[in-house]
Design an enzyme around this catalytic site. Structure first.
Site, PDB file in Angstrom:
ATOM      1  CG  HIS A  44      -1.908  -1.165   1.169  1.00  0.00           C
ATOM      2  ND1 HIS A  44      -3.219  -1.039   0.738  1.00  0.00           N
ATOM      3  CD2 HIS A  44      -1.740  -2.474   1.469  1.00  0.00           C
ATOM      4  CE1 HIS A  44      -3.818  -2.216   0.796  1.00  0.00           C
ATOM      5  NE2 HIS A  44      -2.941  -3.105   1.241  1.00  0.00           N
ATOM      6  CG  HIS A  54      -6.961  -3.877   1.660  1.00  0.00           C
ATOM      7  ND1 HIS A  54      -5.954  -4.106   2.571  1.00  0.00           N
ATOM      8  CD2 HIS A  54      -7.417  -2.612   1.919  1.00  0.00           C
ATOM      9  CE1 HIS A  54      -5.798  -3.045   3.341  1.00  0.00           C
ATOM     10  NE2 HIS A  54      -6.677  -2.130   2.969  1.00  0.00           N
ATOM     11  CD  GLU A 172      -6.451   3.421  -0.195  1.00  0.00           C
ATOM     12  OE1 GLU A 172      -7.486   3.064   0.402  1.00  0.00           O
ATOM     13  OE2 GLU A 172      -5.313   3.029   0.136  1.00  0.00           O
TER      14      GLU A 172
END
Length: 207
Positions: A44, A54, A172
């Protein structure tokens, strides 16, 4: 082509508790006649993609996604007016008719500017109703923040569970969102091809 990707480098910010990042020489031109680097990082790290595995033990890992699964018709959702640590409600989303034409939403919380600062964890996050609506419409989520869930306190990751539960990836730590247009664009997400819960990715907008 607009690069939305964080640079991977030693000592870069990470999610609390994740492995530290190092990029160090293994072989050098001076000593060995060629250059090889050793990279240590978590899945990550930086700009990355979460796979359903995840948060779901039975979920797909990242290498189960085909290239076309990571190519999206996307638009930016401007959430920069959302307060510190506040939830982004479903009223922030495009109208349902517009949502039906999209594959992904890129949430601009303004928190890309907080990268590496003491405020990095205080980002806005998706309300569970917002995440569920995206999941129901089969719309993936990207965010310029650390997570679509809160990062500054304990959470059961409800946005992750809604999106990953629908088989959707989550992107992200994207950045440079101010270079994106106000209308739709093509979002290309190219993670490492690895049987894992997540992986760093090169994320590019074609505008």
């Amino acid at each position: 082509m607009v690069d939305l990707t964080r640079r991977v480098e030693s000592g870069m910010p990470t999610y609390p508790g994740d492995p530290a990042v190092s990029v160090e020489p293994h072989a050098t031109h001076e000593r060995d006649g060629y250059r090889v680097s050793e990279i240590r990082l978590g899945t990550h790290t930086g700009t990355h993609v979460d796979a359903p595995a995840h948060v779901d033990p039975a979920g797909a890992t990242l290498d189960a996604f085909d290239l076309e699964d990571l190519r999206f018709v996307a638009c930016v959702v401007d959430c920069r007016g959302t307060g510190t640590g506040a939830a982004i409600g479903p009223d922030a989303l495009p109208e349902r008719s517009a949502l039906d034409e999209l594959d992904a939403l890129v949430f601009d919380t303004g928190w890309a500017d907080k990268w590496g600062t003491d405020r990095m964890l205080e980002h806005p996050f998706l309300a569970i109703e917002t995440a569920r609506l995206c999941a129901e419409r089969n719309v993936a989520v990207a965010t310029d923040a650390l997570s679509p869930d809160p990062s500054d306190h304990e959470t059961d990751l409800p946005a992750h569970r809604a999106l990953c539960g629908a088989g959707l990836p989550i992107v992200e730590n994207v950045c440079t969102l101010d270079a994106l247009p106000g209308d739709v664009f093509e979002l290309l997400v190219c993670p490492l091809r690895v049987d894992a819960d997540a992986a760093p990715a090169r994320v590019v907008a074609r505008v």
